[in-house]
Design a protein around this motif. Structure first.
Motif, PDB file in Angstrom:
ATOM      1  N   THR A  68       0.867  -1.179   0.000  1.00  0.00           N
ATOM      2  CA  THR A  68       0.000   0.000   0.000  1.00  0.00           C
ATOM      3  C   THR A  68       0.907   1.234   0.000  1.00  0.00           C
ATOM      4  O   THR A  68       2.098   1.128   0.332  1.00  0.00           O
ATOM      5  N   PRO A  69       0.385   2.407  -0.324  1.00  0.00           N
ATOM      6  CA  PRO A  69       1.241   3.607  -0.303  1.00  0.00           C
ATOM      7  C   PRO A  69       1.887   3.835   1.069  1.00  0.00           C
ATOM      8  O   PRO A  69       3.059   4.186   1.151  1.00  0.00           O
ATOM      9  N   GLN A  70       1.131   3.599   2.141  1.00  0.00           N
ATOM     10  CA  GLN A  70       1.701   3.781   3.473  1.00  0.00           C
ATOM     11  C   GLN A  70       2.785   2.741   3.751  1.00  0.00           C
ATOM     12  O   GLN A  70       3.841   3.075   4.299  1.00  0.00           O
ATOM     13  N   GLN A  71       2.553   1.501   3.341  1.00  0.00           N
ATOM     14  CA  GLN A  71       3.567   0.468   3.528  1.00  0.00           C
ATOM     15  C   GLN A  71       4.828   0.791   2.727  1.00  0.00           C
ATOM     16  O   GLN A  71       5.940   0.588   3.199  1.00  0.00           O
ATOM     17  N   ARG A  72       4.645   1.302   1.538  1.00  0.00           N
ATOM     18  CA  ARG A  72       5.786   1.660   0.698  1.00  0.00           C
ATOM     19  C   ARG A  72       6.623   2.744   1.386  1.00  0.00           C
ATOM     20  O   ARG A  72       7.851   2.668   1.427  1.00  0.00           O
ATOM     21  N   GLU A  73       5.952   3.735   1.943  1.00  0.00           N
ATOM     22  CA  GLU A  73       6.665   4.817   2.624  1.00  0.00           C
ATOM     23  C   GLU A  73       7.391   4.299   3.862  1.00  0.00           C
ATOM     24  O   GLU A  73       8.551   4.628   4.097  1.00  0.00           O
ATOM     25  N   ALA A 115      12.345   2.660   6.654  1.00  0.00           N
ATOM     26  CA  ALA A 115      13.048   1.606   7.387  1.00  0.00           C
ATOM     27  C   ALA A 115      14.325   1.212   6.650  1.00  0.00           C
ATOM     28  O   ALA A 115      15.368   1.002   7.278  1.00  0.00           O
ATOM     29  N   ALA A 116      14.257   1.126   5.339  1.00  0.00           N
ATOM     30  CA  ALA A 116      15.432   0.778   4.542  1.00  0.00           C
ATOM     31  C   ALA A 116      16.502   1.866   4.638  1.00  0.00           C
ATOM     32  O   ALA A 116      17.692   1.577   4.526  1.00  0.00           O
ATOM     33  N   ALA A 117      16.060   3.113   4.874  1.00  0.00           N
ATOM     34  CA  ALA A 117      16.998   4.226   5.008  1.00  0.00           C
ATOM     35  C   ALA A 117      17.673   4.247   6.377  1.00  0.00           C
ATOM     36  O   ALA A 117      18.558   5.055   6.621  1.00  0.00           O
ATOM     37  N   LYS A 128      10.413   4.044  15.973  1.00  0.00           N
ATOM     38  CA  LYS A 128       9.989   5.267  16.673  1.00  0.00           C
ATOM     39  C   LYS A 128      10.160   6.488  15.772  1.00  0.00           C
ATOM     40  O   LYS A 128       9.273   7.345  15.700  1.00  0.00           O
ATOM     41  N   GLN A 129      11.276   6.573  15.060  1.00  0.00           N
ATOM     42  CA  GLN A 129      11.507   7.712  14.169  1.00  0.00           C
ATOM     43  C   GLN A 129      10.500   7.722  13.016  1.00  0.00           C
ATOM     44  O   GLN A 129       9.996   8.779  12.630  1.00  0.00           O
ATOM     45  N   ILE A 130      10.216   6.550  12.470  1.00  0.00           N
ATOM     46  CA  ILE A 130       9.225   6.457  11.390  1.00  0.00           C
ATOM     47  C   ILE A 130       7.856   6.876  11.910  1.00  0.00           C
ATOM     48  O   ILE A 130       7.131   7.632  11.248  1.00  0.00           O
ATOM     49  N   ALA A 134      18.049  -5.061   6.429  1.00  0.00           N
ATOM     50  CA  ALA A 134      19.060  -5.089   5.362  1.00  0.00           C
ATOM     51  C   ALA A 134      18.467  -5.735   4.114  1.00  0.00           C
ATOM     52  O   ALA A 134      18.686  -5.272   2.992  1.00  0.00           O
ATOM     53  N   GLY A 135      17.711  -6.804   4.302  1.00  0.00           N
ATOM     54  CA  GLY A 135      17.036  -7.446   3.173  1.00  0.00           C
ATOM     55  C   GLY A 135      16.014  -6.528   2.546  1.00  0.00           C
ATOM     56  O   GLY A 135      15.826  -6.521   1.329  1.00  0.00           O
ATOM     57  N   LEU A 136      15.370  -5.732   3.380  1.00  0.00           N
ATOM     58  CA  LEU A 136      14.389  -4.762   2.892  1.00  0.00           C
ATOM     59  C   LEU A 136      15.072  -3.738   1.990  1.00  0.00           C
ATOM     60  O   LEU A 136      14.593  -3.439   0.896  1.00  0.00           O
ATOM     61  N   ARG A 137      16.204  -3.252   2.442  1.00  0.00           N
ATOM     62  CA  ARG A 137      16.968  -2.283   1.639  1.00  0.00           C
ATOM     63  C   ARG A 137      17.361  -2.894   0.299  1.00  0.00           C
ATOM     64  O   ARG A 137      17.201  -2.278  -0.757  1.00  0.00           O
ATOM     65  N   ASP A 138      17.842  -4.134   0.329  1.00  0.00           N
ATOM     66  CA  ASP A 138      18.245  -4.814  -0.899  1.00  0.00           C
ATOM     67  C   ASP A 138      17.054  -5.039  -1.831  1.00  0.00           C
ATOM     68  O   ASP A 138      17.160  -4.844  -3.041  1.00  0.00           O
TER      69      ASP A 138
END
Length: 192
Positions: A131-136, A141-143, A148-150, A178-182
């Protein structure tokens, strides 16, 4: 075997071999060799699984081959041969995904994670399934942002962010940030 009936399973496999069922066709040779690997004692199963996967033309039966790779990977994982287990489990997972064999890909993914691997290639849809919110949330998270910050940035609770990440990981076929970032960096850009 899954029901714990090893003796009965071994008798069935012995009957297959006694009747020379593998001589009937390459597919039956593949399945029989895989079954022998499943019932073989520890330390003697690998040769049988390797023989099954080496059957000429085995790629013509991808579902059967993936089931054998899954069983082989499970036996290797239980024997603590994690790197080799991940290779077979990943191949099985990818094949089940390609064949849209959802229960089987879920099992292979579970085994792959237990062996310390990721769930394999992206599931159909990849980032488009979010979803758009999940994508954001996934991008933040990947960044490297914490839950808490998100949450602060998106005006959500950290628990809501955690729930979304719990839903995002399987959609992208990953188990860690890390897998999410990849996964996000490997996603093909879409053109509209």
């Amino acid at each position: 075997m899954r029901a714990g009936l090893r003796t009965e399973a071994a008798r069935h496999v012995a009957a297959l071999r006694d009747l020379d069922i593998p001589a009937i066709s390459p597919r039956l040779a593949l399945v029989t060799a895989g079954a022998v690997g499943m019932v073989s004692p520890d330390g003697r199963f690998a040769d049988h699984f390797e023989a099954a996967l080496a059957v000429a033309g085995a790629e013509r039966w991808p579902f059967d081959r993936a089931r054998i790779q899954l069983s082989y990977g499970q036996r290797l994982r239980h024997g603590r041969a994690m790197a080799e287990a991940r290779r077979h489990l990943s191949d099985a997972f990818d094949t089940f995904q390609r064949l849209d064999a959802t229960p089987w890909s879920a099992l292979a993914g579970k085994e792959l994670r237990a062996a310390g691997g990721s769930r394999g290639k992206l599931q159909a849809g990849g980032i488009a399934a979010l979803t758009p919110q999940q994508r954001e949330i996934a991008m933040l998270a990947a960044a490297g942002l914490t839950n808490k910050q998100i949450a602060e940035r998106l005006f959500l609770s950290p628990r809501t962010v955690s729930t979304h990440l719990y839903q995002i990981y399987p959609k992208l076929g990953v188990t860690t940030r890390a897998g999410l970032r990849d996964a996000l960096s490997n996603e093909e850009p879409t053109t509209e």
